[in-house]
Design a protein around this motif. Sequence first.
Motif, PDB file in Angstrom:
ATOM      1  N   VAL A  93      36.383 -31.510  -3.381  1.00 12.91           N
ATOM      2  CA  VAL A  93      35.464 -31.028  -4.418  1.00 12.91           C
ATOM      3  C   VAL A  93      34.137 -31.767  -4.296  1.00 12.91           C
ATOM      4  CG1 VAL A  93      37.323 -30.428  -6.022  1.00 12.91           C
ATOM      5  CG2 VAL A  93      36.301 -32.706  -6.128  1.00 12.91           C
ATOM      6  N   TYR A  94      33.133 -31.238  -4.987  1.00  9.50           N
ATOM      7  CA  TYR A  94      31.797 -31.838  -4.987  1.00  9.50           C
ATOM      8  C   TYR A  94      31.315 -31.941  -6.427  1.00  9.50           C
ATOM      9  CZ  TYR A  94      26.785 -32.331  -4.334  1.00  9.50           C
ATOM     10  OH  TYR A  94      25.492 -32.773  -4.397  1.00  9.50           O
ATOM     11  N   LYS A  95      30.964 -33.165  -6.870  1.00 10.45           N
ATOM     12  CA  LYS A  95      30.431 -33.334  -8.228  1.00 10.45           C
ATOM     13  C   LYS A  95      29.019 -32.773  -8.256  1.00 10.45           C
ATOM     14  CE  LYS A  95      29.209 -37.380 -10.009  1.00 10.45           C
ATOM     15  NZ  LYS A  95      29.282 -38.680 -10.686  1.00 10.45           N
ATOM     16  N   VAL A  96      28.819 -31.783  -9.102  1.00  8.63           N
ATOM     17  CA  VAL A  96      27.522 -31.121  -9.190  1.00  8.63           C
ATOM     18  C   VAL A  96      26.612 -31.823 -10.176  1.00  8.63           C
ATOM     19  CG1 VAL A  96      26.342 -28.942  -9.722  1.00  8.63           C
ATOM     20  CG2 VAL A  96      28.565 -28.901  -8.576  1.00  8.63           C
ATOM     21  N   PRO A 141      23.666 -32.384  -2.112  1.00  7.10           N
ATOM     22  CA  PRO A 141      24.480 -32.183  -0.912  1.00  7.10           C
ATOM     23  C   PRO A 141      23.759 -32.750   0.311  1.00  7.10           C
ATOM     24  CG  PRO A 141      24.326 -30.154  -2.189  1.00  7.10           C
ATOM     25  CD  PRO A 141      23.366 -31.137  -2.804  1.00  7.10           C
ATOM     26  N   PRO A 142      24.501 -33.243   1.290  1.00 11.17           N
ATOM     27  CA  PRO A 142      23.875 -33.875   2.459  1.00 11.17           C
ATOM     28  C   PRO A 142      22.820 -33.007   3.162  1.00 11.17           C
ATOM     29  CG  PRO A 142      26.241 -34.230   2.493  1.00 11.17           C
ATOM     30  CD  PRO A 142      25.955 -33.308   1.349  1.00 11.17           C
ATOM     31  N   SER A 143      23.078 -31.713   3.301  1.00 10.13           N
ATOM     32  CA  SER A 143      22.122 -30.847   3.993  1.00 10.13           C
ATOM     33  C   SER A 143      20.804 -30.737   3.221  1.00 10.13           C
ATOM     34  CB  SER A 143      22.714 -29.450   4.209  1.00 10.13           C
ATOM     35  OG  SER A 143      23.045 -28.867   2.959  1.00 10.13           O
ATOM     36  N   VAL A 144      20.886 -30.687   1.902  1.00  7.14           N
ATOM     37  CA  VAL A 144      19.684 -30.599   1.071  1.00  7.14           C
ATOM     38  C   VAL A 144      18.920 -31.922   1.105  1.00  7.14           C
ATOM     39  CG1 VAL A 144      18.828 -30.272  -1.290  1.00  7.14           C
ATOM     40  CG2 VAL A 144      20.681 -28.834  -0.429  1.00  7.14           C
ATOM     41  N   GLU A 191      16.459 -23.761   1.818  1.00 12.81           N
ATOM     42  CA  GLU A 191      16.731 -22.343   1.568  1.00 12.81           C
ATOM     43  C   GLU A 191      17.979 -22.212   0.694  1.00 12.81           C
ATOM     44  OE1 GLU A 191      14.821 -19.765   2.500  1.00 12.81           O
ATOM     45  OE2 GLU A 191      13.426 -21.226   3.373  1.00 12.81           O
ATOM     46  N   PRO A 192      17.950 -21.334  -0.301  1.00 15.23           N
ATOM     47  CA  PRO A 192      19.143 -21.128  -1.121  1.00 15.23           C
ATOM     48  C   PRO A 192      20.268 -20.566  -0.258  1.00 15.23           C
ATOM     49  CG  PRO A 192      17.273 -19.865  -1.966  1.00 15.23           C
ATOM     50  CD  PRO A 192      16.829 -20.521  -0.717  1.00 15.23           C
ATOM     51  N   GLU A 193      21.479 -21.009  -0.558  1.00 16.79           N
ATOM     52  CA  GLU A 193      22.637 -20.524   0.184  1.00 16.79           C
ATOM     53  C   GLU A 193      23.520 -19.710  -0.751  1.00 16.79           C
ATOM     54  OE1 GLU A 193      24.632 -23.370   2.903  1.00 16.79           O
ATOM     55  OE2 GLU A 193      23.255 -24.814   1.981  1.00 16.79           O
ATOM     56  N   TYR A 194      24.227 -18.750  -0.190  1.00 12.27           N
ATOM     57  CA  TYR A 194      25.148 -17.928  -0.954  1.00 12.27           C
ATOM     58  C   TYR A 194      26.560 -18.254  -0.497  1.00 12.27           C
ATOM     59  CZ  TYR A 194      27.471 -13.890  -2.926  1.00 12.27           C
ATOM     60  OH  TYR A 194      28.317 -13.080  -3.638  1.00 12.27           O
ATOM     61  N   PHE A 195      27.442 -18.544  -1.435  1.00  9.09           N
ATOM     62  CA  PHE A 195      28.832 -18.828  -1.117  1.00  9.09           C
ATOM     63  C   PHE A 195      29.682 -17.728  -1.738  1.00  9.09           C
ATOM     64  CE2 PHE A 195      26.682 -22.796  -0.658  1.00  9.09           C
ATOM     65  CZ  PHE A 195      27.321 -23.412   0.416  1.00  9.09           C
ATOM     66  N   HIS A 196      30.528 -17.102  -0.925  1.00  6.65           N
ATOM     67  CA  HIS A 196      31.327 -15.963  -1.379  1.00  6.65           C
ATOM     68  C   HIS A 196      32.462 -16.382  -2.308  1.00  6.65           C
ATOM     69  CE1 HIS A 196      29.380 -13.036   1.212  1.00  6.65           C
ATOM     70  NE2 HIS A 196      29.341 -13.989   2.135  1.00  6.65           N
ATOM     71  N   GLY A 215      34.515 -25.404  -2.630  1.00  3.05           N
ATOM     72  CA  GLY A 215      34.081 -24.263  -1.824  1.00  3.05           C
ATOM     73  C   GLY A 215      32.582 -24.292  -1.604  1.00  3.05           C
ATOM     74  N   HIS A 216      31.949 -25.296  -2.160  1.00  5.62           N
ATOM     75  CA  HIS A 216      30.505 -25.494  -2.052  1.00  5.62           C
ATOM     76  C   HIS A 216      30.230 -26.983  -2.116  1.00  5.62           C
ATOM     77  CE1 HIS A 216      26.295 -25.526  -3.003  1.00  5.62           C
ATOM     78  NE2 HIS A 216      26.550 -26.130  -4.142  1.00  5.62           N
ATOM     79  N   PRO A 217      29.345 -27.600  -1.435  1.00  5.83           N
ATOM     80  CA  PRO A 217      28.474 -27.068  -0.386  1.00  5.83           C
ATOM     81  C   PRO A 217      29.200 -26.922   0.951  1.00  5.83           C
ATOM     82  CG  PRO A 217      28.026 -29.386  -0.674  1.00  5.83           C
ATOM     83  CD  PRO A 217      29.071 -29.001  -1.693  1.00  5.83           C
ATOM     84  N   LYS A 218      30.474 -27.326   0.988  1.00  6.67           N
ATOM     85  CA  LYS A 218      31.244 -27.183   2.218  1.00  6.67           C
ATOM     86  C   LYS A 218      32.335 -26.158   1.956  1.00  6.67           C
ATOM     87  CE  LYS A 218      34.091 -30.388   3.286  1.00  6.67           C
ATOM     88  NZ  LYS A 218      34.679 -31.687   3.445  1.00  6.67           N
ATOM     89  N   TRP A 219      32.318 -25.073   2.713  1.00  2.68           N
ATOM     90  CA  TRP A 219      33.296 -24.003   2.542  1.00  2.68           C
ATOM     91  C   TRP A 219      34.678 -24.512   2.912  1.00  2.68           C
ATOM     92  CZ3 TRP A 219      36.098 -20.542   5.903  1.00  2.68           C
ATOM     93  CH2 TRP A 219      36.634 -19.441   5.229  1.00  2.68           C
ATOM     94  N   ASN A 220      35.683 -24.177   2.096  1.00  3.19           N
ATOM     95  CA  ASN A 220      37.049 -24.633   2.386  1.00  3.19           C
ATOM     96  C   ASN A 220      38.058 -23.495   2.319  1.00  3.19           C
ATOM     97  OD1 ASN A 220      37.086 -24.297  -0.363  1.00  3.19           O
ATOM     98  ND2 ASN A 220      37.693 -26.381  -0.867  1.00  3.19           N
ATOM     99  N   GLY A 221      37.620 -22.313   2.721  1.00  2.00           N
ATOM    100  CA  GLY A 221      38.525 -21.163   2.767  1.00  2.00           C
ATOM    101  C   GLY A 221      39.003 -20.764   1.392  1.00  2.00           C
TER     102      GLY A 221
END
Length: 179
Positions: A118-121, A55-58, A69-74, A133-139
């Motif tokens: 979507v993001y290819k992991v 992801p761009p931030s990483v 830092e690890p991030e938590y996505f709800h 919904g990860h790494p960019k939250w989309n509601g």
Amino acid sequence: QFKTINKGKKTNVIDSMLRMLEQYLSNLGALISKRTEELEIEKQKTEKLLSQMLPPSVAEALKTGGTVEPEYFHQVTIYFSDIVGFTSISALSEPIEVVDHLNDLYLLFDAVLGNHDVYKVETIGDAYMVASGHPKWNGNKHAAEIANMSLDILSSVGTFKMRHMPDIPFRIRIGLHTG
């Protein structure tokens, strides 16, 4: 020896050494410029690869030497898929045919991804993993994005043919997890 170096001309030793040093410095300057250019090209390739894999931030944090830092996505939905009978297909194929087959398939999948949020992991072997919904939250769109992407992938696979086994029907197994 100086006469041979200077092609038979009479010169003093100091002039000859200075001329040789100037020539060496000139060649060294050209070599440094060439190597710097090659280094810049490789740096750009590395940054492009890094941005494709993370992801761009990483990627940015790693480039600047920062910590990630690890991030938590709800709310995230994850897509998993693999090729039905991949072990058998691989056993009947040359290694380059397997590589070409996976490359063709994942280029097809990647083209579908461009139409969805979507993001290819990861892709490992015949396994393909995508998140929404990860790494960019989309509601609350994450489940719908993955479901629609899955249907589009399934539709595109319906016409997909393996180059080296065009008569063998091609199928994938898809799984989703949301939460």
